[in-house]
Scaffold this active site. Sequence first.
Site, short mmCIF file in Angstrom:
data_model
loop_
_atom_site.label_atom_id
_atom_site.label_comp_id
_atom_site.label_asym_id
_atom_site.label_seq_id
_atom_site.Cartn_x
_atom_site.Cartn_y
_atom_site.Cartn_z
N TYR A 116 16.06 14.64 39.36
CA TYR A 116 16.52 13.89 38.18
C TYR A 116 18.00 13.55 38.31
O TYR A 116 18.42 12.40 38.16
CB TYR A 116 16.27 14.71 36.92
N PHE A 153 15.34 7.95 21.48
CA PHE A 153 16.11 8.80 20.58
C PHE A 153 17.52 8.26 20.38
O PHE A 153 17.98 8.09 19.24
CB PHE A 153 16.14 10.21 21.18
N ILE A 154 18.20 7.95 21.46
CA ILE A 154 19.55 7.39 21.36
C ILE A 154 19.51 5.89 21.15
O ILE A 154 20.22 5.33 20.31
CB ILE A 154 20.37 7.72 22.63
N ALA A 184 14.11 1.91 22.41
CA ALA A 184 13.30 2.47 21.34
C ALA A 184 13.33 4.00 21.35
O ALA A 184 12.60 4.64 20.61
CB ALA A 184 11.85 1.99 21.46
#
Length: 372
Positions: A189, A14-15, A12
């Site tokens: 990250y 952005f990409i 769900a």
Amino acid sequence: MTQPRAFITGGAGFIGSRLAARLVDQGAEVTVFDSFLPQVHAGNPGNRARLEACGARIVEGDIRDRAAVDNALREAAPDIVYHLAAETGTGQSFDLPARYSEVNVMGTAHLIEAVRSHGPQVRRIVLAGTRAVYGEGAHVDAEGRLVTASARDDDAMASGDFEVRDARGTVLTPVATNADCSVAPASIYASSKLMQEYLLQQAFWGTGVAVGVLRLQNVFGPGQSLNNPYTGVLSIFCRQIQEGATLAIFEDGEITRDFVLVDDVVRAFAMMGSAAEMPGEILDIGSGQTATIRDIAGRLLELFGASRDRLRVTGAFRPGDVRHALADISRARDRLGWTPEVTLDEGLARLVEWSRTTAGTEAEAATARVGA
């Protein structure tokens, strides 16, 4: 592969939401699995609306919940899995290492176990990787020889020296980076994203499951949240420009990035699913061109009708940030037949046009959240 069943973690986002719509349009049956984290989704309803409009099946669940992943994958019975679910944000990862590890590392482990236990029909898994795993990336010395870049020194950067050097202190020149470059993640990250690659590549050895990795550069475009402080720098600049703020540019403004439009990235993912034989090599996805952050900020200011001078080079720097990023996209071209179709100028124009009509809606939603 004709009319596959696709399962998209983080579907769900952005990409992911754009990928889901594209796959449905191509005839696939699509299930998306997403936690709808407010930091990512609040004030940006367009992604869910896109999923509902295309008819994708939406399952709300957390990748950290093994049972939820098991159930969703079993019901979806996919042929192909696109693994996009992840915590993103270099700076935030230093403050929330446990959360990043739980989502990115343990979440991937849960997906692997679900596929091995409940997905006998799965034949492909495609991971949304990141160029962050390269750290400073590929560089050459004065003789043009590829050399290993050392991590930049905090004391040097505090004094205004932001150059990338080798172990002897010699200034290096950045070149395009591909998967032949050694990995050297410089943030929690990046390390957690690299672990996703390792887990997936090792978990299906000797099985019929093919694993593909797309290492993405800076993805941008219409639909990227204007309020999430850990989203792409271009959408943040768009919001700040419309608020009348002066843009703060880190370091000396000469940081370079490879910006690629989300539509081109979605096309690369779709091609990984439909290719007669999925590339086994790691592919780098970007525009293959760089721009400085100072220049990009100036271009956005002009597109909004503001002065290019409405920016300030601060000299500030953040742990984990790299100096230069540029993708060598030749393998994506040769192995997948993919090249970007949208230029940076056209992509920026689309982003600005969209953000003009969206900023007010997101701002109202953000105000409502604060009031609540």
